[in-house]
Scaffold this motif. Structure first.
Motif, mmCIF file in Angstrom:
data_model
loop_
_atom_site.group_PDB
_atom_site.id
_atom_site.type_symbol
_atom_site.label_atom_id
_atom_site.label_comp_id
_atom_site.label_asym_id
_atom_site.label_seq_id
_atom_site.Cartn_x
_atom_site.Cartn_y
_atom_site.Cartn_z
ATOM 1 N N PRO A 187 -28.004 33.645 69.458
ATOM 2 C CA PRO A 187 -28.614 32.545 68.711
ATOM 3 C C PRO A 187 -28.875 31.290 69.542
ATOM 4 O O PRO A 187 -29.943 30.686 69.436
ATOM 5 N N PHE B 11 -34.996 39.823 75.605
ATOM 6 C CA PHE B 11 -34.032 39.033 74.853
ATOM 7 C C PHE B 11 -33.684 39.669 73.504
ATOM 8 O O PHE B 11 -32.905 39.107 72.734
ATOM 9 N N ILE C 71 -34.753 40.257 70.361
ATOM 10 C CA ILE C 71 -34.661 39.554 69.078
ATOM 11 C C ILE C 71 -34.529 40.527 67.903
ATOM 12 O O ILE C 71 -33.973 40.175 66.857
ATOM 13 N N ILE D 145 -39.164 37.800 74.653
ATOM 14 C CA ILE D 145 -38.334 37.616 73.453
ATOM 15 C C ILE D 145 -38.153 38.957 72.739
ATOM 16 O O ILE D 145 -37.081 39.270 72.238
ATOM 17 N N THR E 149 -31.233 30.221 62.140
ATOM 18 C CA THR E 149 -31.922 31.425 61.669
ATOM 19 C C THR E 149 -33.296 31.089 61.091
ATOM 20 O O THR E 149 -34.308 31.676 61.486
ATOM 21 N N LEU F 264 -35.362 29.105 73.265
ATOM 22 C CA LEU F 264 -36.687 29.725 73.348
ATOM 23 C C LEU F 264 -37.631 29.121 72.313
ATOM 24 O O LEU F 264 -38.804 28.863 72.600
ATOM 25 N N ALA F 265 -37.113 28.853 71.129
ATOM 26 C CA ALA F 265 -37.957 28.253 70.093
ATOM 27 C C ALA F 265 -38.399 26.853 70.518
ATOM 28 O O ALA F 265 -39.549 26.455 70.304
ATOM 29 N N LEU G 53 -39.715 32.930 65.544
ATOM 30 C CA LEU G 53 -39.919 33.726 66.763
ATOM 31 C C LEU G 53 -40.167 35.195 66.404
ATOM 32 O O LEU G 53 -41.009 35.863 66.997
ATOM 33 N N LYS G 54 -39.410 35.685 65.417
ATOM 34 C CA LYS G 54 -39.629 37.068 64.959
ATOM 35 C C LYS G 54 -41.058 37.214 64.449
ATOM 36 O O LYS G 54 -41.731 38.214 64.722
ATOM 37 N N PHE H 99 -32.066 31.702 71.402
ATOM 38 C CA PHE H 99 -33.266 31.696 70.562
ATOM 39 C C PHE H 99 -33.614 30.267 70.174
ATOM 40 O O PHE H 99 -34.781 29.913 70.039
ATOM 41 N N CYS I 136 -31.239 41.009 65.894
ATOM 42 C CA CYS I 136 -30.800 40.038 64.877
ATOM 43 C C CYS I 136 -31.252 40.519 63.505
ATOM 44 O O CYS I 136 -32.434 40.752 63.285
ATOM 45 N N ILE J 118 -35.058 31.459 64.781
ATOM 46 C CA ILE J 118 -35.156 32.917 64.944
ATOM 47 C C ILE J 118 -36.299 33.520 64.115
ATOM 48 O O ILE J 118 -37.116 34.280 64.640
#
Ligand SMILES: Cc1cc2nc3c(=O)[nH]c(=O)nc-3n(C[C@H](O)[C@H](O)[C@H](O)COP(=O)(O)OP(=O)(O)OC[C@H]3O[C@@H](n4cnc5c(N)ncnc54)[C@H](O)[C@@H]3O)c2cc1C
Ligand code: SF4
Ligand code: SF4
Ligand code: FES
Lengths: 255, 255
Positions: free
Chosen positions: A176, A203, A205, A199, A225, A182-183, A232-233, A179, A208, A229
Motif C-alpha cells: 500500500p 508491482f 497491484i 504497476i 484504498t 505511485l498514485a 490505479l487499478k 501504491f 490487492c 489503489i
C-alpha cells in the motif's frame, strides 16, 4: 492526575539463526502520568528497568514514521497513541501488549528491519516533468496529490496488509505505501511518464483485493484504498483490458 | 500543531487555551569553521548546519536553519570531497589509540552494574533548564559548573544494559560525555558574557553592552592539559556594501 500503576507486556528478543524472532514477553509495571503516550511508557521502562530495550523513535510528533509497533494487536505509532485510550481498550487488570511489527524481519525487541522499503522505492521511476522547472498548475490539480504527500513512511499499512503479512509477497507486490507513491506520481499534473505496465506486472497491484485494512491503520489518514489503489487499478484495466481502448490503441488513436 | 493538540491532548486550539512553555530549540554557536570551506581547525574535518557556527549571531532568525544547512552543507561537502581526493597517503593511526577508543566505547557494556544512563541525562536536563535556562545569574551559572563536575563523575560509571545490537542504553551512555561538554561550553560562555543579547539574558546584566561585548565572540578550546578554556576574539567590521542593507538598530555593535 496520576493514572496509577499499569503493567506492560513487551516483546524482548533477537532473531535466531534462521532470522526468525526468538524471545519472550516481559512484564514491566510503571506509574503513568496524565497525558502520556505509549512511547512515553516505553521510555519510562527504559529509564527504570531496561536501558537496553530497543525502540526506534525520533520526533515524538507523528511526523517521522519511526515508532511503528503493534499495541494490543493493532498497528500504531507509539508516539501518537494516548495511554488513556489504550487503557480503555485493555481488559481490567490485564497488561498492555507491545510487540514489534510482525511483517518485517526483527532487529531487536521493538525494532524491525524495514530496508525493503528503500529497495522498493528505488524501483519506482521518479517524477519526470518539463525540463524548465518553473512549473505551474492549478490548486485543484495540486489538491489531488497533496493527500499522498502526507505519507510519513511508517510502514504500518504494509505491516497490516495480508499480501505481505500472510503471503510475504515482498518481491511481487509493492504494498500500500508504494501504491500511494505511485498514485502521487501518476496523478501529478505535469508528470509525463506512465508507470501503468509496471504497476500491473512488477508491482503486482492485482494481488490487492481491496480489504482496506491498510487505510484503517494509516496514521496520516490517507485514503489509501479508495484514492490511490482503486484509481490505479482502474488505469490498469483501461490500459490492458478495456476492449474499446484496446481497439483505439491498435488504430493508433491512443498511446 | 492543531492536529497534535487535538490528537494528543484533546484540546481544540481554535476554541480553547493551550499551554505554552519554553524549550531548547536550537544551539546558537557551534564548531568554528573557515567561512570559505567549512573546514574546522582540525585538518580534513568539516562541519555544517547546526553543528557549525558563523551565520547566526546571538539569535537565529526563524526559518533560517534549513537554508543554512543546505547552502553550507553543499560547500562543506564539495570541499571535503576535493580535499579527500588530494590525500595520497593516510596518516598512520597508532595502534594504542585505536585500542583505547575501542576500550572506552565498550566500557559501558563491560560493567555488570551501575546507574541507568537515563537518570544522569534526566538530571542533566533538569539542572540545565533550572540553572542555565532563560533568565541567568552569576551564582546559578557557577553552581551549574559544579553540578556538571558531579554529573560527569556519575556519567563515567553508568550501565547501559547488554548487547551491541540496537542498544539505546549503550548509545546514551556514549552520548552523555558530549552532552556534558556542550552544557559546560554553554554555561562557561554564559557566565563570562556579562550582558544580555539575543537568546542570552542575564538578570544581573540586563542590557546589551554594544561597546565591548557587542564586538567579541567567545571561542572555547581544549588546552594542553585537556581542559576547556574560553578565549575572546574580535571580528572584522561589516563591509560597507552589507552595511547599506542594515537598519541603524542593527549597526549598534559597529559604533
Ligand atoms: C522543534 C524544532 C522545530 C524547528 N523548526 C524549524 C523551522 O521551522 N525552520 C528552520 O529553518 N529550522 C527549524 N528548526 C531547526 C532545524 O530543524 C535544525 O537546526 C536543523 O534540522 C539541523 O540540521 P543539521 O543537519 O545541521 O543537524 P541534524 O538534523 O541534527 O543532524 C545531525 C545528524 O547527525 C547524526 N548523528 C549524531 N551523532 C552522530 C554520531 N556520533 N555518528 C553519526 N551520526 C550522528 C544524527 O542522528 C542526525 O541525523 C527546528 C528545530 C526544532 C528542534
Ligand atoms: S486494500 Fe489492498 S493493499 Fe490495502 S491491506 Fe487490503 S489487500 Fe493490502
Ligand atoms: S500510507 Fe499511511 S500507513 Fe502507509 S506508510 Fe504512509 S503514512 Fe504510513
Ligand atoms: S517518533 Fe516520529 S512518528 Fe513517532
Amino acid at each position: 492526575m496520576i493514572l496509577g500503576a499499569v503493567t506492560f507486556s513487551v516483546f524482548r528478543g533477537v532473531p535466531d539463526q534462521d532470522g526468525d524472532p526468538f524471545g519472550k514477553m516481559v512484564d514491566y509495571t510503571i506509574e503513568l502520568d496524565e497525558g502520556m503516550v505509549v512511547l512515553d511508557a516505553i521510555h519510562s521502562i527504559q529509564a527504570e528497568f531496561a536501558p537496553d530495550l530497543a525502540c526506534r523513535w525520533n520526533c515524538k510528533a507523528g511526523k517521522c514514521g519511526s515508532c511503528s509497533a503493534e499495541v494490543n494487536g493493532k498497528s500504531r505509532l507509539m508516539c501518537m497513541t494516548r495511554m488513556d485510550e489504550i487503557l480503555e481498550e485493555t481488559p481490567e487488570g490485564g497488561a498492555v501488549v507491545i510487540k514489534p511489527m510482525q511483517t518485517f524481519p526483527l532487529v531487536r525487541d521493538l525494532v524491525t528491519d524495514t530496508s525493503w522499503a528503500y529497495k522498493t522505492d528505488r524501483r519506482i521511476s521518479p517524477l519526470s516533468g518539463p525540463e524548465d522547472t518553473d512549473w505551474v498548475f492549478s490548486q485543484q490539480e495540486a489538491d489531488r496529490v497533496q493527500e499522498f504527500r502526507s505519507c510519513i513512511e511508517c510502514m504500518l499499512c504494509v505491516n497490516t496488509c495480508h499480501v505481505m503479512r500472510e503471503h510475504q509477497k515482498f518481491d511481487e507486490f509493492a504494498g500500500p505505501r508504494f501504491f500511494v507513491r505511485l498514485a502521487s506520481l501518476e496523478m501529478h499534473p505535469l508528470d509525463e511518464k506512465s508507470r501503468i505496465p509496471e504497476i500491473k506486472d512488477d508491482f503486482g497491484i492485482g494481488y490487492c483485493n481491496i480489504t482496506k485494512c491498510c487505510t484503517e491503520v494509516c496514521p496520516a489518514g490517507i485514503n489509501i484504498t479508495d484514492n490511490a489503489i482503486i484509481p490505479l487499478k482502474e488505469r490498469v484495466v483501461t490500459e490492458f483490458y478495456d476492449p474499446i481502448a484496446m481497439i483505439g490503441k491498435k488504430l493508433g488513436l491512443r498511446s | 500543531m492543531y492536529h497534535q493538540f487535538k490528537e494528543l491532548a484533546a484540546v481544540d486550539i481554535t476554541k480553547e487555551a493551550m499551554e505554552v512553555g519554553p524549550t531548547a530549540h536550537y544551539v546558537m554557536g557551534g564548531v568554528k569553521v573557515n567561512f570559505d570551506t567549512q573546514e574546522t581547525c582540525i585538518e580534513g574535518l568539516f562541519a555544517a548546519g547546526e553543528a557549525a557556527t558563523g551565520l547566526h549571531g546571538a539569535n537565529r532568525l526563524g526559518g533560517n536553519s534549513l537554508s543554512d544547512l543546505i547552502v553550507f552543507g553543499k560547500i562543506a561537502g564539495e570541499h571535503a570531497a576535493s580535499s579527500a581526493k588530494e590525500i595520497e597517503q593516510f596518516k598512520e593511526i597508532p595502534e594504542s589509540e585505536i585500542k583505547e577508543i575501542i576500550k572506552d566505547t565498550l566500557a559501558p557494556l563491560s560493567r555488570d552494574e551501575g546507574e541507568n544512563p537515563a537518570a544522569v541525562v534526566s538530571d542533566l536536563r533538569k539542572m540545565m533548564q533550572d540553572k542555565v535556562g532563560i533568565i541567568r545569574t552569576k551564582s546559578l551559572l557557577e553552581e551549574a559548573l559544579t553540578d556538571l563536575d558531579n554529573l560527569e563523575d556519575r556519567s563515567r560509571v553508568v550501565f547501559g544494559g547488554s548487547g551491541k545490537t540496537y542498544n539505546p542504553g549503550w548509545h546514551q551512555s556514549l552520548e552523555i560525555g558530549a552532552m556534558i561538554d556542550v552544557s559546560r561550553m554553554c554555561t562557561l560562555a554564559a557566565l563570562r558574557r556579562e550582558e544580555s543579547r539575543g537568546g542570552h539574558t542575564r538578570e544581573d546584566f540586563p542590557v546589551p553592552d554594544h561597546s565591548h561585548w557587542g564586538k567579541v565572540n567567545s571561542v572555547i578550546s581544549m588546552n594542553d592539559v585537556g581542559e576547556m578554556e574560553i578565549g575572546f576574539v574580535t571580528y572584522p567590521p561589516i563591509p560597507s556594501d552589507l552595511k547599506e542593507l542594515l537598519d541603524s538598530e542593527d549597526l549598534q555593535e559597529e559604533e
